[in-house]
Scaffold this active site. Structure first.
Site, PDB file in Angstrom:
ATOM      1  N   GLU A   1       3.956  -6.882  12.978  1.00 54.29           N
ATOM      2  CA  GLU A   1       2.900  -7.075  13.974  1.00 54.29           C
ATOM      3  C   GLU A   1       2.353  -8.500  13.857  1.00 54.29           C
ATOM      4  O   GLU A   1       1.993  -9.117  14.847  1.00 54.29           O
ATOM      5  CB  GLU A   1       1.772  -6.061  13.751  1.00 54.29           C
ATOM      6  CG  GLU A   1       0.737  -6.039  14.857  1.00 54.29           C
ATOM      7  CD  GLU A   1      -0.495  -5.214  14.509  1.00 54.29           C
ATOM      8  OE1 GLU A   1      -0.566  -4.661  13.407  1.00 54.29           O
ATOM      9  OE2 GLU A   1      -1.395  -5.167  15.360  1.00 54.29           O
TER      10      GLU A   1
ATOM     11  N   ARG B   1       0.818  -1.216   0.000  1.00 54.78           N
ATOM     12  CA  ARG B   1       0.000   0.000   0.000  1.00 54.78           C
ATOM     13  C   ARG B   1       0.852   1.267   0.000  1.00 54.78           C
ATOM     14  O   ARG B   1       0.381   2.341  -0.385  1.00 54.78           O
ATOM     15  CB  ARG B   1      -1.007  -0.039   1.144  1.00 54.78           C
ATOM     16  CG  ARG B   1      -2.095  -1.091   0.909  1.00 54.78           C
ATOM     17  CD  ARG B   1      -2.972  -1.284   2.121  1.00 54.78           C
ATOM     18  NE  ARG B   1      -2.256  -1.711   3.291  1.00 54.78           N
ATOM     19  CZ  ARG B   1      -1.929  -2.977   3.564  1.00 54.78           C
ATOM     20  NH1 ARG B   1      -2.265  -3.941   2.717  1.00 54.78           N
ATOM     21  NH2 ARG B   1      -1.268  -3.282   4.648  1.00 54.78           N
TER      22      ARG B   1
HETATM   23  P1  AMP Z   1       5.052  -2.686  11.224  1.00 54.84           P
HETATM   24  O1  AMP Z   1       6.341  -3.132  10.581  1.00 54.84           O
HETATM   25  O2  AMP Z   1       4.704  -3.525  12.409  1.00 54.84           O
HETATM   26  O3  AMP Z   1       5.066  -1.197  11.515  1.00 54.84           O
HETATM   27  O4  AMP Z   1       3.904  -2.982  10.185  1.00 54.84           O
HETATM   28  C1  AMP Z   1       3.702  -2.116   9.143  1.00 54.84           C
HETATM   29  C2  AMP Z   1       3.330  -2.813   7.859  1.00 54.84           C
HETATM   30  O5  AMP Z   1       2.351  -3.814   8.059  1.00 54.84           O
HETATM   31  C3  AMP Z   1       2.742  -1.815   6.915  1.00 54.84           C
HETATM   32  O6  AMP Z   1       3.203  -2.101   5.606  1.00 54.84           O
HETATM   33  C4  AMP Z   1       1.244  -1.976   7.055  1.00 54.84           C
HETATM   34  O7  AMP Z   1       0.627  -1.855   5.810  1.00 54.84           O
HETATM   35  C5  AMP Z   1       1.074  -3.382   7.632  1.00 54.84           C
HETATM   36  N1  AMP Z   1       0.218  -3.403   8.822  1.00 54.84           N
HETATM   37  C6  AMP Z   1       0.601  -3.710  10.085  1.00 54.84           C
HETATM   38  N2  AMP Z   1      -0.421  -3.706  10.929  1.00 54.84           N
HETATM   39  C7  AMP Z   1      -1.495  -3.351  10.206  1.00 54.84           C
HETATM   40  C8  AMP Z   1      -2.881  -3.148  10.525  1.00 54.84           C
HETATM   41  N3  AMP Z   1      -3.345  -3.322  11.773  1.00 54.84           N
HETATM   42  N4  AMP Z   1      -3.706  -2.782   9.520  1.00 54.84           N
HETATM   43  C9  AMP Z   1      -3.240  -2.621   8.257  1.00 54.84           C
HETATM   44  N5  AMP Z   1      -1.960  -2.800   7.902  1.00 54.84           N
HETATM   45  C10 AMP Z   1      -1.092  -3.172   8.848  1.00 54.84           C
END
Ligand code: AMP
Length: 184
Positions: free
Chosen positions: A109, A72
């Site tokens: 996550e 995205r």
């Molecule tokens: P992080 O590395 O944990 O900051 O996760 C970020 C990446 O995972 C981004 O590319 C987001 O698009 C996706 N992402 C993580 N958690 C979510 C969520 N709750 N909703 C949508 N996208 C998420």
């Protein structure tokens, strides 16, 4: 809280975005509430306002490349790059890029993954903005910033549509470098 981009002239953006974002419970696995931005992208006026607002703090900061994080971050990063008169660089999941690449591993996550960029995507000294839709733990963005630095780029900042602040992403990345339209 990260630096909010709500010193906007567009005073109804926060409420309009809040109304259009879709929470999808238990996706992609139980316990995760997925923030679905597709209703925002489907509305051309709202999509345009998002691009304007996410670009605004970086106007005049001589950004030469915008790095968009798969997937995205591509959708938001490409029009933001054009708005800033900068080039666009995709940061992809490992194994997708055709040319010689550099990789960083990170934890997510919901699982673990890696991020990869072409080794010649950024020239030494270029000024880089990293764009994605959601800031969660900050692992993806941190790995992307490490790649930028390994290639000799200078990180100007991060621009997200929204941040899940309870996961401490802004702290991990450095609050002063993070801008976001919404925080949860
Ligand atoms: P992080 O590395 O944990 O900051 O996760 C970020 C990446 O995972 C981004 O590319 C987001 O698009 C996706 N992402 C993580 N958690 C979510 C969520 N709750 N909703 C949508 N996208 C998420």
């Amino acid at each position: 809280m990260p630096l909010p981009v709500t010193s906007l002239t567009d005073t109804t953006l926060v409420s309009d975005l809040t109304a259009r974002l879709r929470d999808v419970p238990d996706f992609p696995k139980p316990g995760i509430t997925f923030k679905d931005i597709t209703p925002v992208l489907a509305d051309p006026r709202l999509f345009g306002r998002v691009v304007t607002a996410m670009s605004a703090p970086f106007r005049g900061q001589h950004v030469t490349k915008v790095v968009g994080v798969e997937a995205r971050g591509f959708i938001l990063g490409a029009p933001i790059a054009l708005a800033l008169n900068a080039g666009f660089v995709p940061a992809r999941k490992p194994g997708k890029l055709p040319h010689r690449s550099v990789v960083e591993r990170y934890s997510l996550e919901y699982g673990s993954d890696g991020v990869e960029m072409h080794e010649d995507a950024i020239l030494k000294g270029e000024r880089i903005l990293v764009v994605d839709d959601v800031l969660a733990t900050g692992g993806t963005a941190e790995a992307t910033a490490k790649l930028v630095s390994r290639l000799g780029g200078e990180l100007v900042g991060f621009s997200f549509l929204l941040s899940l602040d309870f996961l401490e992403g802004p702290t991990r990345l450095g609050r002063e470098r993070v801008t976001t339209l919404l925080s949860f």
